[in-house]
Every structure is written in C-alpha cells, then in structure tokens.
Scaffold this active site. Sequence first.
Site, PDB file in Angstrom:
ATOM      1  N   ARG A 194      27.881  28.369  58.117  1.00  0.00           N
ATOM      2  CA  ARG A 194      28.716  27.404  58.841  1.00  0.00           C
ATOM      3  C   ARG A 194      27.851  26.349  59.543  1.00  0.00           C
ATOM      4  NH1 ARG A 194      33.214  29.893  62.770  1.00  0.00           N
ATOM      5  NH2 ARG A 194      31.362  30.426  63.937  1.00  0.00           N
ATOM      6  N   VAL A 213      38.597  24.489  55.632  1.00  0.00           N
ATOM      7  CA  VAL A 213      37.833  25.677  55.215  1.00  0.00           C
ATOM      8  C   VAL A 213      36.818  26.116  56.285  1.00  0.00           C
ATOM      9  CG1 VAL A 213      38.119  25.122  52.767  1.00  0.00           C
ATOM     10  CG2 VAL A 213      36.099  24.303  53.972  1.00  0.00           C
ATOM     11  N   GLU A 214      36.262  27.296  56.088  1.00  0.00           N
ATOM     12  CA  GLU A 214      35.264  27.897  56.998  1.00  0.00           C
ATOM     13  C   GLU A 214      35.747  27.917  58.447  1.00  0.00           C
ATOM     14  OE1 GLU A 214      31.160  26.932  56.524  1.00  0.00           O
ATOM     15  OE2 GLU A 214      31.207  27.351  54.386  1.00  0.00           O
ATOM     16  N   GLY A 215      37.003  28.280  58.637  1.00  0.00           N
ATOM     17  CA  GLY A 215      37.587  28.288  59.977  1.00  0.00           C
ATOM     18  C   GLY A 215      38.331  26.986  60.177  1.00  0.00           C
TER      19      GLY A 215
END
Length: 773
Positions: free
Chosen positions: A331, A453-455
């Site tokens: 991230r 995406v990714e949170g």
Amino acid sequence: MTWILVLLAVVAAVLLVPPLRRSILTGPIFAAFKKILPPMSDTEREALEAGTVWWDGELFSGKPDWNKLLAYPVPKLTAAEQSFLDVECEELCRITDEWDTTQLHQDLSPASWRYIKDKGFLGMIIPKKYGGLEFSAYAHSQVVQKLATRSSAGVVSVMVPNSLGPAELILHYGTEEQKNHYLPRLAKGLEIPAFALTSPWAGSDAASIPDVGIVCKGMWQGKEVVGMRVTWDKRYITLGPICTVLGLAIRLLDPDKLLGNVEDIGITCALVPANHPGVVIGRRHAPLNAVWQNGPNSGKDVFMPLDWIIGGTAMAGQGWRMLMECLAAGRSISLPSSNTGMAKLAVRGTGAYARVRSQFKTPIGKFEGIEEALARMGGNTYLMDAARKMTAGAVDLGEKPSVVSAIVKYHVTERARKVINDAMDVQGGKGICMGPNNFMARAYQQMPVAITVEGANILTRSLIIFGQGAIRCHPYVLKELLAVREADADKALRDYDAALVGHVRFSFGNALRAFFMGLTGSHFVAVPDVAPETRRYYQQLTRFAAAFAFLADVSMLLMGGDLKRKEKLSARLGDILSLMYLASATLKRYEADGRQQADAPLMHWAIWDAMFAAQNAFEGVTANYPNKFAAAVLHWLIFPFGRPYVVPSDHLGHEVAKLLIEPSATRDRLTADAYVPRDENDAIGVLELALEATIAAESVEAKIRAAQKSGKVSGRDAVQLARHAQEAGVISAAELALLERRNFLRDKAIAVDDFPQDFGIGQATQPDLRQAA
Ligand SMILES: Cc1cc2nc3c(=O)[nH]c(=O)nc-3n(C[C@H](O)[C@H](O)[C@H](O)COP(=O)(O)OP(=O)(O)OC[C@H]3O[C@@H](n4cnc5c(N)ncnc54)[C@H](O)[C@@H]3O)c2cc1C
C-alpha cells in the site's frame, strides 16, 4: 489555610504514592475502562497490531523531533536499478501504445507482455537467488511511477504481481518447497499470479468472506489424504482471467477435527493452480473500460491438498495476520507511485498545452482562472511526489508503516483525482475526445479504481487513519488497551496505572504547549538548521502537532469507544495527522533536493494548502463536538488569536503556474522520470516540441505585432501577416521558418481524433459486450 494544606497533602499522597494511587484512583478508573471498552475481534486486533509506527508516531507525540526527519536517508537507486529505469523501463514505455492496447488488443500487446516477462518486471520484489530483480522499495516505486506516465494496462499488470499477493506471501510465509517452486517461475513470468480475497458479500469487510475450505479426506494423486474441499466465489480479481496461480483467501473449517481441536481455524491463504479441475476462471469485468485483466473466479467443492496452504498447515488460520502484516509495504508503493506518475503526466502535458493553446489571442495558461488550476496541479504533484518518495524510503529502512501507508494511499489518490480533474478542465475538448491524440482521458476514466482498491478511500479516511493511528501511534493508548488483555490482575493494574499517569502528563503537557505556542505564534519553537524560508513551517507544524495530540486525547476521553462510530470526527482527526505527514514530507523533499530556490513556490503552495486544510479539519472537529462547552474551550486553546493560515495566495499561485508552462529545471524535477519521447507523432512528445517552438516563436511574434501596430505590415490572418513581415524585412527567413514550424506543431498538438460513423466496428474484432454478458 491549614485545611487547604492538608487537602493538598492528601491529593499529593494519592497522586504520588503508586500503591495508594492504584487503590483509590486508577484502580476504579481501570475497572470502568474495562467495562466501557468496546469488544475487539481478533481480526481487528490483528489489523491494529500489524506493521510499525514511524514518523506518524513522532507527529502523534505532539513534539516531533525534526532532526530525526532530516536524518532519514534520502532513497537512492543503485547503478543497476537506475539502468533498469533508463533502459528497460524506457523501452517498455516506448513499445506500449495506450490506444492500441485499449482498442486493438483489449490487453497489453503480445510484444509488451513478452518484454515484461523476459526482463523480469514481474519479479521486482523477488530476491536474486530465486531469479528476481531484488529491487529496493524505492526502485520498485520509480518503475511503477514511470510506467504510469505511459500506460494504465502496463502499470497495473506490473504493479499487481509486485504488490500484496502470491509472491510476497510466499516470500514471507511460504515453505521452502513453495519458495523453490514458485518464486523462480513468478520472477520469470512463467507463472502469472492473482490474489483473490474479495467476494460479492465481503468487500471492505474482507474478514467476513463466506468462502470456505472444509478439512476432509479425499483422493489426491491416487492416494487418500487429508485435504480441503473448497468453495468460493470471488470478483474483481486483477489478472484473474489470465492467472496461472491463484492466491485464494478462504475461511478454513475443520468440523471433524482432523487437524486438532479447533473447528473454525480461520482465514487461510492457499495457492491454487488455475488449471486445477473445478477452478472456474477466465471471464472478464470491464472496470471503467480498463483493459488490464480483471474478473471473477469460483469453485465448488474443489478438493485440494493441505500443502497448497501458504506456509503449509502450520500457517492455516494465519491468513488475516499475514495479509495485514504485508499490506503496509504494497500500500506504501503501488497506488502512491502510480498516481504520482499519472499526476506528473498531467502536469507535463497540460502545462505545455496551456502555453501552446491560445484563445482570445492569449495562451490559456496566462488566464488567471487557468492559473488557479495549474497552481493546484503543480503544488499537489510536488507534495505527492515528496510523500511517495519518503514513504518508499521508510519501507527500505525496514518499516512496515501501517498508518502511513493508509495516509499516502488515501491522500495521494485523492490529490491525483484533483490533479487529473484540473487537467481535464484546462484541456477542455482536447481532454474529452478520446483517441491516440488524447493522453489524459484514460487516467481520468480509471481514477475511481485507485480510489476503490487497497482499502476504499471513504473507509480508509473514516475508519482506518485515525482509528488505527490513535491506537498505534499514541504513546500510551495501546499500553492501556494491552493492560486490559493482561491475565495477571496485579500486573494489569500496574501497567494500566503507569500508562494512565504517563497519558495524563502527556495530555496536560500538550495542552500547555499548544496554548503557549498559540499565544506566541510558535515563534519560540527551536528548529534545526533548515532553509530559512521553511523555518516558520517547522514551528507551526510543532504547534499543530501539540494541538492535535491534545485534541485527540480529549476526543477519546469524551467519546471513548463512540469515536469509532463518529466517523466524520475520526476522519477529520485523521486529516490533521495526514496533512502534518504530507507537510513533513514536503519539507523533507525541499531539503533533500538541495533547497532549490526555483522550486520554492511549489513547496510554499503545498505547505500553505496543507496547513490551511489542517486548520479547517481542527475546526471541523471542534465545531461538531457533542459537548459545546468543551468545543469552545478547545477552540480558544488551539487558536487563541484566530486562524493563522489562509489559502495559498494568488501571487503564489501565479508563480507556481508559471513554472508549469515553460521548460525549466524545476519543471523537469517536478515531472522527473515521466516518459516524454521527443517524437512529434506521440501525444506527449508533440506537446513538448510544440511548447519549445511556441516559446521560441514569441519574440518573433512580438516583432510582427510591433510592425503591425506601426502600420508597417498587415495581413488577412497570422500566416499571411508573417509572410508579409518577412517580405518587409521585419523578420528573417529563419524566423519565418520557426513560426511555420510552431504552427505545424501547435496544430498537431491541439488536434483531436475522429472516427468513421460506426467507430470502425464493422472491420474490428471487438466483441459486443452486451451480447457476451
Ligand atoms: C478494478 C478492481 C480491482 C480489484 N482487484 C482486486 C484483487 O486483485 N483482489 C481482490 O481480492 N480484490 C480486488 N478488488 C476489490 C477491492 O479491494 C474492493 O472493491 C474494495 O475492497 C471495496 O469493496 P467493494 O467494492 O465491495 O465496496 P463496499 O465494501 O461495498 O464499499 C462501498 C462503499 O462503502 C464504504 N464503506 C464500507 N465500509 C465502510 C465503513 N465502515 N465506514 C465508511 N465507509 C465504508 C467504502 O469506502 C465504499 O465507498 C478490486 C476491485 C476493483 C474495482
């Protein structure tokens, strides 16, 4: 008088004698604390405990040690990494044409895929001993950033295998056998990985996946073995449709207790060959028309051996912890880097366009309205790049900065969205009509993917940054929470007592410091040897850090566990922490770049913008406090003489905008490592050449204008006027040629594409997506 002294002595005894304090004061508080503490699930605890605290901890302390910030090493590339960026990365950009990728191939071209696999782009995080490139986090970030200035399919296809997924999980937790089998194959692109966590019913709440594996006996390679019967239904899986190995997250259940005494073993990650019988894979989603591969996959009662679990049976049930521990690195790199790349592309191309494109006989970049947008683009990109670089550097220092990675993921993607929106507005119709001549529309179209995406961003801002930050970065809160989980009651109370005393001292200290610094305008705050033009920012940031630490404490005290549900307040507290991080990164960059005076407007704009936003966030918290009295006291304490910051000034904005519309070392630094071919047949290349020609032509045009004003020359239009000027000796033949070259490049640069009535569908192989669905 005597009774006052006696009272003071009693209070002092209670406060200063630990056993007395524990039995009369902190013991009862501890008992109440245990009762009001909201229950914490194992997955929440694992998320909270994952990763490390870095510069975010310093900011949370209310007293950031600026010497520490300045001493963090500035990330650098090795000779091999630099060469990869200059040669292989440059070549991949050259052979990857975004329009052909999206319209013709509906995927990267076979040539680009071949090059990516052959040159090891898919194995940047894999150690050399397994055949990978073993790049630093910073080198990885540089590659991703550069590819993002050229092709969304290129960058996503490279980024995902190097981010959280099979390779990283095998590296950290895989068995020797898994490492030896998969890593060399992944490094060379013989295996294409995908990682499948998300299901239709579990998106943001990924820990609640309904996909299960039931431990049972079954036949495997002709023998009966204990394995698992897995049923799953996943969607949105990047590279899923073309993957050869699927990293699959499931919940493992052992109802017959074949593995031990636990029935619900928990989230488990397995490596499933995509050609294994029963694995259903291959269909595609169309995520905002992006053509990098993405799609669903599923399986029903698919039997597989237990040694497909990453790390073997020993790691069964450890999946969530594994994912949380590895999340910070990926991230910190993927989205911050790709989004900074997109912003650099926007700045480079749009700045040039704003000078080349004229309306009302003026380059549009000189209109104040456009200047305002350009200033935002420049300031934001300077700050985004600073945060990207500093955070990649943290990963190279061995940090797994969980809160910082959430900060950069959220704020860099949000700022990229602003930059790209501004770029679209500045370009007008040129940005809207798609085709080979449009370099911005794909980034604009796909921006929401980065946000989701990714949170997903709303969740990251509302729940993660402060929610996790308050517990991880605060010097005492985690200690207080851990005391509750301590089994030994005496030790628990002692630990809690020590943490609480420290906490109270910390809180009062920050309140007094914030108030004093507010009264004195923070002029007395000691600052290390930094560029004089940035000194005040360090002082103001120290003041904001103390005020933030106090406000965070008061908020937790007044709202306790409710703060988790009060997402709007939590989000604003997270904004303050984030903006201080972004401002720190900007100051660090200014020093690391050698205090470039020419870049100073970018730095000043970024800091004023961040500080103004942080100030708004402070007010957003206090204005919405449930307790209005506390709100008024806090506001007065933090801003005794009112608000210190205003928006970046128009003059500053003008200085920034100027930097974007002409070639300079500052513009090169701001857009460093963007792919800019000097090719008049390329959408970005032609703008670059047209910008140089436009500037070179300006003095020639001035001569013609003067001659026209004095009546020496006239003409029907600019072309005829220039010819007459040359005939009249006002300009030379070389100058006329220069003007004509400018006209040619300008017309090419402002051109947009058009297509046949049916968009060429008659001859193309494009499927009708509605029929196929
Ligand atoms: C193009 C694309 C590629 C992807 N690639 C992969 C992949 O390779 N592997 C994989 O496993 N997954 C992948 N995902 C899934 C991605 O991680 C999820 O889309 C993401 O986790 C959000 O889930 P959701 O889309 O179901 O949204 P939801 O969870 O339904 O969320 C909807 C909205 O609610 C908000 N929200 C949810 N909970 C809260 C809360 N508590 N507080 C405030 N707001 C909240 C979210 O922020 C969001 O704005 C991909 C998704 C897309 C679109």
